[in-house]
Design an enzyme around this catalytic site. Structure first.
Site, PDB file in Angstrom:
ATOM      1  N   HIS A  94       1.385  -1.073  -0.348  1.00  0.00           N
ATOM      2  CA  HIS A  94       0.055  -0.164   0.323  1.00  0.00           C
ATOM      3  C   HIS A  94       0.550   1.128  -0.003  1.00  0.00           C
ATOM      4  O   HIS A  94       2.156   1.100   0.518  1.00  0.00           O
ATOM      5  CB  HIS A  94      -1.130  -0.013   1.283  1.00  0.00           C
ATOM      6  CG  HIS A  94      -1.597   0.546   1.313  1.00  0.00           C
ATOM      7  ND1 HIS A  94      -1.653   2.088   1.701  1.00  0.00           N
ATOM      8  CD2 HIS A  94      -3.299   0.588   0.786  1.00  0.00           C
ATOM      9  CE1 HIS A  94      -2.763   2.742   1.124  1.00  0.00           C
ATOM     10  NE2 HIS A  94      -3.801   2.168   1.044  1.00  0.00           N
ATOM     11  N   GLU A 166      -4.175   2.149  -7.254  1.00  0.00           N
ATOM     12  CA  GLU A 166      -3.943   3.474  -6.481  1.00  0.00           C
ATOM     13  C   GLU A 166      -3.734   4.318  -7.012  1.00  0.00           C
ATOM     14  O   GLU A 166      -1.845   4.603  -5.626  1.00  0.00           O
ATOM     15  CB  GLU A 166      -4.485   2.706  -4.999  1.00  0.00           C
ATOM     16  CG  GLU A 166      -4.947   1.829  -4.338  1.00  0.00           C
ATOM     17  CD  GLU A 166      -4.937   1.780  -3.178  1.00  0.00           C
ATOM     18  OE1 GLU A 166      -6.467   1.784  -2.783  1.00  0.00           O
ATOM     19  OE2 GLU A 166      -4.191   1.498  -2.510  1.00  0.00           O
TER      20      GLU A 166
HETATM   21  P1  13P Z   1      -9.524   6.876   0.436  1.00  0.00           P
HETATM   22  O1  13P Z   1     -10.987   4.870  -0.341  1.00  0.00           O
HETATM   23  O2  13P Z   1      -9.984   7.040   2.016  1.00  0.00           O
HETATM   24  O3  13P Z   1      -9.019   7.037  -0.467  1.00  0.00           O
HETATM   25  O4  13P Z   1      -8.065   5.043   0.631  1.00  0.00           O
HETATM   26  C1  13P Z   1      -8.365   4.500  -0.514  1.00  0.00           C
HETATM   27  C2  13P Z   1      -7.089   3.714   0.197  1.00  0.00           C
HETATM   28  O5  13P Z   1      -6.241   3.757   0.145  1.00  0.00           O
HETATM   29  C3  13P Z   1      -7.480   1.938  -0.217  1.00  0.00           C
HETATM   30  O6  13P Z   1      -6.077   1.488   0.361  1.00  0.00           O
END
Ligand code: 13P
Length: 266
Positions: A94, A166
């Site tokens: 992450h 992401e």
């Molecule tokens: P948000 O949905 O709060 O933007 O976070 C996304 C995330 O980091 C999921 O792993």
């Protein structure tokens, strides 16, 4: 059609009792859904979450794992420990781990290997920063992250990997990537997988999106043709919002079935 993934990442939120209550509420709401629903909860609540989710369609994940076997690594948790308390998935790489804890792609690769070889589904998170985006480096960044993270991972292990695109600039900012940006990033990821493996494998790997997904924008995002689901942070902390997000990805077939059985019971 294969199932979509709707994954919650609680990050460092919720006390143990709150996690238990959350699972109890969610399991009733999603019981007829035809989805892979995964809750990534704090380590200390995995056992509670697993207990409350027993016999349901909800799986429990860790948010990280250490790449080593047992030993002198104070404060760390390894893959076997996660499995032993009933987790069957884990988030790996992450951006908050990459950023705050300086995780490199080499370490992430080792974590994925440990996860896979213990039987955990690994959710590999990749994505560019705002700086990368502004400098047109997205493809280059994804290429490095994917190539190094998947180093020495066999083709037959990829069915146990979900890739979460992401973009760092979309996480927790309320600024969601556009449908086009998401679709293009997914295409880029798949074409990298074609280079590393082959067409068939690349088409089978699940690629999902995360970053400022909420109950309002999810409908639009779910209409992206090549998306296999979402990874949700902030909005997943509210069970009703997370349920609405899951609804957007629930397959039509199941919805129709439900309608028929609802009609019968009338
Ligand atoms: P948000 O949905 O709060 O933007 O976070 C996304 C995330 O980091 C999921 O792993």
């Amino acid at each position: 059609m294969s199932k979509k993934y709707v994954i919650a990442n609680f990050k460092m939120n919720k006390l143990d009792a709150e996690v238990g209550n959350y699972v109890d509420e969610l399991k009733e709401k999603v019981k007829d859904m035809d989805l892979e629903i995964i809750l990534s909860v704090p380590f200390v609540s995995i056992k509670t979450a697993v207990w409350h989710a027993q016999g349901t369609n909800i799986s429990i994940a860790g948010q990280n794992l250490n790449e080593n076997d047992f030993g002198a690594f104070t404060g760390e948790i390894n893959a076997e420990m996660l499995c032993a308390v009933g987790a069957n998935a884990v988030l790996v790489g992450h951006s908050e781990r990459r950023n705050h804890f300086k995780e490199t792609d080499v370490v992430i690769n080792k974590k994925i290997m440990k996860g896979l070889r213990s039987g955990l589904l690994s959710v590999l998170c990749v994505g560019e920063t705002l700086f990368d985006k502004k400098n047109n480096l997205t493809t280059q960044v994804l290429q490095k992250q994917i190539t190094e993270s998947l180093n020495s991972i066999y083709a037959n292990e990829l069915s146990h990997i979900v890739i979460a695109y992401e973009p760092v600039w979309a996480i927790g900012t309320g600024v969601i990537a556009s449908k086009e940006e998401i679709s293009n990033a997914i295409k880029t990821i798949r074409s990298l997988l074609v280079d590393l493996y082959d067409e068939k494998i690349a088409s089978e790997v699940k690629v999902i999106y995360g970053g400022s997904i909420n109950e309002k924008n999810v409908k639009d995002i779910s209409s992206i043709s090549n998306i296999d689901g979402v990874l949700v942070g902030g909005a997943s902390l509210d069970v009703d919002k997370f349920y609405k997000i899951a609804c957007a990805f629930n397959t039509e077939k199941k919805t129709k079935k439900k309608t028929k059985s609802e009609q019968k019971s009338k």
